[in-house]
Design a protein around this motif. Structure first.
Motif, short mmCIF file in Angstrom:
data_model
loop_
_atom_site.label_atom_id
_atom_site.label_comp_id
_atom_site.label_asym_id
_atom_site.label_seq_id
_atom_site.Cartn_x
_atom_site.Cartn_y
_atom_site.Cartn_z
N LEU A 124 0.85 -1.21 0.00
CA LEU A 124 0.00 0.00 0.00
C LEU A 124 0.88 1.25 0.00
O LEU A 124 0.62 2.20 -0.75
CB LEU A 124 -0.88 0.03 1.26
N ALA A 125 1.91 1.23 0.84
CA ALA A 125 2.79 2.40 0.94
C ALA A 125 3.49 2.65 -0.40
O ALA A 125 3.60 3.80 -0.86
CB ALA A 125 3.81 2.19 2.05
N HIS A 126 3.91 1.58 -1.02
CA HIS A 126 4.61 1.71 -2.30
C HIS A 126 3.67 2.28 -3.37
O HIS A 126 4.01 3.24 -4.08
CB HIS A 126 5.15 0.33 -2.72
N LEU A 127 2.47 1.71 -3.47
CA LEU A 127 1.51 2.17 -4.49
C LEU A 127 1.06 3.61 -4.24
O LEU A 127 0.95 4.41 -5.16
CB LEU A 127 0.29 1.25 -4.52
N ALA A 128 0.78 3.93 -2.97
CA ALA A 128 0.32 5.29 -2.66
C ALA A 128 1.41 6.30 -2.99
O ALA A 128 1.13 7.42 -3.43
CB ALA A 128 -0.08 5.38 -1.18
N SER A 129 2.66 5.89 -2.80
CA SER A 129 3.79 6.79 -3.13
C SER A 129 3.89 6.97 -4.64
O SER A 129 3.98 8.10 -5.14
CB SER A 129 5.12 6.19 -2.64
N GLY A 183 -0.34 11.22 -1.39
CA GLY A 183 -0.12 12.06 -0.21
C GLY A 183 1.09 11.59 0.56
O GLY A 183 1.85 10.74 0.09
N ASP A 184 1.26 12.18 1.76
CA ASP A 184 2.33 11.72 2.66
C ASP A 184 1.81 10.49 3.40
O ASP A 184 0.61 10.35 3.63
CB ASP A 184 2.70 12.83 3.64
N ILE A 185 2.74 9.64 3.76
CA ILE A 185 2.34 8.33 4.28
C ILE A 185 2.96 8.04 5.64
O ILE A 185 4.18 8.21 5.82
CB ILE A 185 2.75 7.23 3.27
N VAL A 186 2.11 7.63 6.58
CA VAL A 186 2.62 7.15 7.87
C VAL A 186 2.32 5.68 7.96
O VAL A 186 1.16 5.26 7.80
CB VAL A 186 1.91 7.85 9.05
N MET A 187 3.35 4.89 8.20
CA MET A 187 3.16 3.45 8.39
C MET A 187 3.19 3.17 9.89
O MET A 187 4.11 3.61 10.58
CB MET A 187 4.26 2.68 7.66
N ASP A 213 12.91 2.68 3.18
CA ASP A 213 13.23 1.98 1.93
C ASP A 213 12.41 2.57 0.76
O ASP A 213 12.95 2.91 -0.30
CB ASP A 213 12.92 0.49 2.13
N ILE A 214 11.11 2.73 0.99
CA ILE A 214 10.25 3.25 -0.09
C ILE A 214 10.60 4.71 -0.39
O ILE A 214 10.67 5.11 -1.56
CB ILE A 214 8.76 3.09 0.27
N ALA A 231 6.76 12.32 -1.82
CA ALA A 231 5.89 11.95 -0.70
C ALA A 231 6.78 11.76 0.51
O ALA A 231 7.88 11.21 0.39
CB ALA A 231 5.15 10.65 -1.01
N LYS A 232 6.31 12.26 1.65
CA LYS A 232 7.07 12.01 2.89
C LYS A 232 6.59 10.69 3.46
O LYS A 232 5.38 10.48 3.59
CB LYS A 232 6.80 13.11 3.90
N LEU A 233 7.52 9.83 3.79
CA LEU A 233 7.15 8.55 4.41
C LEU A 233 7.77 8.45 5.79
O LEU A 233 8.94 8.81 5.97
CB LEU A 233 7.62 7.37 3.55
#
Ligand code: TXD
Length: 319
Positions: free
Chosen positions: A18-23, A28-32, A46-47, A58-60
């Protein structure tokens, strides 16, 4: 305009994808988030480092504290444990219910305005519990299963007909998995219903039934091949399609596990139905007339979901 914030609660196989695809889609910015220390931070880093190569901004970040998801516009929930050998359905339900309780509390505290997409299995029961635990409006909490089930159906049909997946549409109803109800008269190739394609000699009734069964067993087929886990690429892509429709107010018509308020003769439950997903969340549940054995198949699916809900209520009386 500031970037949207996407919180991924659970950073396992689906969470990472999900994080990879959303990036890649710059949603948007992503919080895992995860309870496993280091996993969300490591995957986020890594992403993020693929950003310069892929050209996305995108900020991860990774978090082990719910404060990290503060103000999220979308939360996608994959947190939970898979069923392991020796574990009964009720054991799994008990564990994942506890997880939904924690996740629901975290979302209620830090992201009460978010659109929440639940993926954790058993899907229809978990999304129902998550809505109750979080207290968020029912139109803002949905479950992902139908997009995946119809994606599987479309893939098999496109291969069978040797046509583009883009021109194959599928209509599925009901709970995730075994009791899923594919509506062949509303599934098409460029608008031509499958029922007509049978008459036109494109496919036999038997072959179509085989494909329907393979779709129902789609998850198990992949588990059987992978041996150590379940599907994650297609489930992640499916949830991203739902998130994108919300974030961009696209008003896509997608099959989702949605809260029913009398539609299809059901209320106070979640089950897969076609929905319009836009800026208000689930903006509309599309209710079609069921004919022939469709009604009986749908009722069977509803009964199986209600069985899971009862098992949840027996474990967690506060539901
Ligand atoms: O169509 C569908 N809805 C599905 C559902 C299709 C495929 C898989 N489906 C289900 O998604 C599957 O049965 C699982 O319940 C979820 C997530 O699947 P995934 O493959 O991503 O599972 P993982 O890799 O085990 O990841 C789960 C993560 C893992 O990193 C745990 O550490 C974390 O969840 N976890 C938690 N996070 C937060 N809070 C708590 N309490 C917690 N417990 C575990």
């Amino acid at each position: 305009m500031a970037r949207k914030k996407i919180a991924l609660i659970g950073s396992g196989m689906i969470g990472g994808t999900l994080a990879h695809l959303a990036s890649l889609k710059e949603l948007g910015d992503i919080v895992m988030f995860d309870i496993a220390e280091g996993t969300p931070q490591g995957k986020a880093l890594d992403i993020a480092q693929s950003g310069p190569v892929e050209g996305f901004d995108a900020k991860l970040s990774g978090a082990n504290d719910y404060a990290g998801i503060e103000g999220a516009d979308v939360c996608i929930v994959t947190a939970g444990v898979p069923r392991k050998p020796g574990m009964s359905r009720d054991d799994l339900l008990g564990i994942n219910l506890k997880v939904m309780e924690q996740v629901g509390a975290g979302i209620a505290k830090y992201a009460p305005d978010a659109f929440v997409i639940c993926i954790t299995n058993p899907l229809d029961a978990m999304v129902w519990a998550l809505q109750k635990f979080s207290g968020l409006p029912k139109n803002k909490v949905v479950g992902m299963a139908g997009v995946l089930d119809s994606g599987r159906f479309r893939t098999f049909l496109a291969t069978e007909f040797n046509v583009s997946v883009q021109d194959v549409t599928a209509f599925v109803l009901g709970g995730h998995g075994d009791t899923m109800v594919p509506l062949t008269r509303y599934s098409t190739v460029a608008g031509i219903p499958l029922t007509d394609l049978v008459k036109m000699g494109w496919i036999s009734k038997e072959k179509l039934e085989e494909i329907v069964q393979r779709t129902r067993d789609g998850g198990a087929e992949i588990v059987g091949l992978l041996k150590t886990g379940s599907a994650y690429y297609a489930p992640a892509a499916s949830a991203i399609e739902m998130a994108e429709s919300y974030l961009k107010d696209k008003k896509r018509v997608l099959p989702c596990a949605a809260a029913l308020k009398g539609e299809y003769g059901q209320k106070d439950m979640y089950v897969g139905v076609p929905c319009v997903i836009g800026a208000e969340g689930v903006e509309r549940v599309i209710e079609i007339e069921l004919i022939g054995d469709e009604q009986a198949q749908f009722e069977k699916s509803v009964a199986s979901v209600r069985g899971l809900m009862d098992a949840c209520a027996a474990i967690a009386p506060n539901l």
